[in-house]
Write a protein that holds these residues in place. Structure first.
Motif, PDB file in Angstrom:
ATOM      1  N   MET A 159      -0.396  -6.223   5.753  1.00 18.66           N
ATOM      2  CA  MET A 159      -0.936  -4.765   5.190  1.00 18.66           C
ATOM      3  C   MET A 159      -2.050  -4.249   6.195  1.00 18.66           C
ATOM      4  N   ALA A 193       1.221   0.762   5.194  1.00 19.15           N
ATOM      5  CA  ALA A 193       1.502   0.119   3.992  1.00 19.15           C
ATOM      6  C   ALA A 193       1.021   0.992   2.796  1.00 19.15           C
ATOM      7  N   LEU A 194       0.012   1.779   2.512  1.00 14.93           N
ATOM      8  CA  LEU A 194      -0.259   2.790   1.798  1.00 14.93           C
ATOM      9  C   LEU A 194       0.719   3.933   1.703  1.00 14.93           C
ATOM     10  N   THR A 196       3.974   3.356   2.313  1.00 13.56           N
ATOM     11  CA  THR A 196       5.066   3.192   1.631  1.00 13.56           C
ATOM     12  C   THR A 196       4.949   2.838   0.044  1.00 13.56           C
ATOM     13  N   VAL A 197       3.763   2.571  -0.411  1.00 10.41           N
ATOM     14  CA  VAL A 197       3.358   2.223  -1.549  1.00 10.41           C
ATOM     15  C   VAL A 197       3.536   3.739  -2.372  1.00 10.41           C
ATOM     16  N   GLY A 364       3.912  -3.444   1.919  1.00  6.46           N
ATOM     17  CA  GLY A 364       3.684  -2.472   0.676  1.00  6.46           C
ATOM     18  C   GLY A 364       4.723  -2.585  -0.247  1.00  6.46           C
ATOM     19  N   ALA A 367       3.701  -5.488  -2.270  1.00  6.23           N
ATOM     20  CA  ALA A 367       2.475  -5.221  -3.276  1.00  6.23           C
ATOM     21  C   ALA A 367       2.855  -4.595  -4.380  1.00  6.23           C
TER      22      ALA A 367
END
Length: 568
Positions: A159, A193-194, A196-197, A364, A367
């Motif tokens: 990430m 990553a953020l 994707t989340v 992500g 997570a």
């Protein structure tokens, strides 16, 4: 007119008949195939990014994750005892698989997976599937939450795009190593990553029926492909994924290698059995159906052996994908089989596109998976349920994170058993009967038509008379009053008697005999009498009667030395 097949009576269905056979016997037409095809496509869309992400987090290649979902998923559905189970790589295995790869290499993992398949099949054939369901709920919640924490920690490197020569497996050393590498953060990685989340959560809220994970990963891959962001991708790290399945091959089955991998295989077996049957139970709760646990274990075993032959990872039933299958309107196991076929089609047609998928996006995805694995409402309920459940939850959670998953399950099971024994022992009690005796049920109203004799003592036991309660109950019964000539112990409210309870009654009988007191046992079921007789509790040591009233009315007929046994 189409003649519908008559299903076989449920009671006559063999324990190991796959649910696919049952569904086909019921009658399977175009409408059912259409429903299964749509459900299978939906599940494949969910399974595609997850299978690759779980494999990468486990120390394997994304292709191995797809092999596992294709081969293992097909066999689980074709041979399993659940209509809706979807098999494949699972997040719960990341910790174990990564540890096995680190210690024994990829060939060691494949052999452990193959051996685990043999063990799972043996468990099913020995009909041990029922016992797996006895894992206490706090244990499953605790180790699932612990695994979620470890999964999240394992994705920090991707990430943030950190450069790290060696990443330790243990949590504390891992965090220390990641902290020491904080200066190597790749700015684009946390952004991807953020993002994707954020896309997954946004689609889950406003478009819950859309495949959020696949859309988020596809957008990240498109962004990397168009903009040329400097991030690690599947192509740059693994060289992409192949467009065909590999040829099957047996792992190294030398005796020395098998002995070395047996502990790892046992851990995979234990977790695989728990996860698979837990997933099947969830599907039963959603549909009102009942799975065949032993047939399911056999199928899981065959699927793991099949996955190992193609170089895949361990296979288990996956709760999230199984629930998606049910919600998508699946009719039966054909949906799971088609989900594997759709994944194979992706490999054949679109494998080159996977090279652009950034590992930060897959991190992500994991997570979000880790967050969903933590059963927040269940944890809150268990913490409010009492110190026993809270202790089992906390110990299992801590051991999962800081020690070992197998150790966590074993210790959690032992601690949960102790809590259960303590509560069962408290629920068992003995009461002294005074005044008048009724011919009604022992817990019914008393009547004044038959006064209790002055030289008779009556005790009524309620609850299971087992090893956990024997000592406390025995201490009460041992206090035989002075002047008593008859002692009656009523078992009508005792649902279960074990050998410890019978041994305690035997000691009471010998004490009563030494004091010249006649011991009557009343209300004992046929099975309880068999246990008592096995421990030597037979005339003239004790007398048997169907009720307290019967024992007291006949107490003058037989003295301590009489050979008659009463109402046996």
């Amino acid at each position: 007119m189409t003649q519908m097949a008559t299903p076989a009576p449920a009671g006559l269905a063999p324990l190991f008949t796959p649910k696919l056979v049952t569904v086909l016997r019921e009658g399977y037409g175009l409408a059912q195939l259409r429903a299964d095809a749509m459900a299978g496509l939906t599940v494949a869309i969910v399974a595609l990014p997850l299978s690759m992400a779980i494999a990468i987090a486990s120390g394997a290649t994304p292709a191995q994750g797809l092999y596992t979902a294709i081969v293992g998923g097909f066999l689980v559905s074709a041979l399993g005892g659940s209509r809706y189970q979807i098999g494949g790589p699972a997040g719960a295995f990341i910790v174990l698989v990564a540890a096995i790869v680190a210690q024994h290499g990829m060939d060691g993992l494949i052999l452990a997976t193959f051996l685990s398949g043999m063990m799972l099949a043996a468990m099913g054939l020995l009909r041990l599937g029922t016992f797996v369901k006895f894992i206490p709920f706090p244990v499953t919640v605790g180790f699932t939450a612990g695994i979620a924490v470890i999964i999240l920690a394992s994705q920090i490197r991707e990430m943030l795009g950190l450069s790290l020569d060696h990443e330790p497996g243990e949590l504390i050393p891992k965090l220390a190593a990641l902290w020491s590498a904080r200066g190597t953060v790749t700015p684009a990685a946390p952004a991807l990553a953020l993002g994707t989340v954020a896309v997954i959560l946004a689609l889950r809220r406003w478009r819950p029926h859309w495949p959020g994970m696949l859309i988020a990963v596809a957008l990240a891959a498109a962004l990397v492909g168009v903009s040329g962001l400097e991030v690690t991708t599947i192509g740059s790290k693994f060289g992409g994924i192949p467009s065909t399945l590999p040829a099957p091959a047996l792992p190294d089955l030398s005796v020395q290698r098998i002995v070395t991998l047996l502990p790892s295989a046992l851990s995979l077996t234990l977790l695989g059995a728990i996860e698979s049957l837990l997933s099947a139970v969830v599907a039963d709760g959603m549909t009102g159906r009942r799975h065949r646990s032993n047939c399911e274990l056999v199928a899981q075993g065959v699927a793991n052996m099949g996955s190992a032959l193609f170089g895949g990872l361990c296979v288990t039933g996956t709760i999230a994908r199984t629930a998606t299958n049910v919600r998508s309107g699946a009719h039966g196991p054909v949906a799971g089989m088609l989900h594997a076929v759709f994944l194979l089609a992706f490999m054949l047609v679109a494998a080159p596109l996977a090279s652009y998928i950034p590992l930060a996006a897959l991190a992500g995805v994991l997570a979000v998976v880790a967050w969903n694995m933590v059963e927040k409402p269940a944890i809150a309920i268990l913490l409010r349920s009492g110190r026993g459940e809270a202790a089992v939850l906390a110990v299992t959670f801590a051991l999962t994170i800081f020690r070992d998953l197998t150790e966590a399950i074993v210790v959690g099971l032992a601690l949960g058993s102790l809590v259960f024994i303590q509560r069962m022992s408290r629920a068992t009690e003995v009461r002294s009967q005074h005044g008048f005796v009724s011919e009604d049920r022992p817990d019914g109203p008393r009547t004044a038509d038959r006064p209790q004799p002055q030289d008779a003592v009556v005790y009524r036991i309620s609850g299971a008379l087992f090893f956990g309660a024997s000592a406390s109950i025995g201490s009460v019964l041992d206090n035989i009053q002075d002047g008593a000539r008859t002692l009656v112990v009523d078992f009508t409210a005792v649902p279960f008697l074990d050998s410890s309870g019978a041994k305690m009654i035997e000691g009471l009988a010998h004490k009563a005999q030494r004091q010249g007191v006649t011991l009557w046992l009343t209300g004992a079921s046929r099975e309880m009498r068999r246990t008592l007789l096995t421990h030597g509790l037979r005339p003239p040591l004790v007398r048997y009667a169907r009720s307290i009233d019967s024992a007291l009315s006949r107490r003058g007929d037989q003295g301590p030395g009489s050979a008659s046994g009463g109402d046996i």
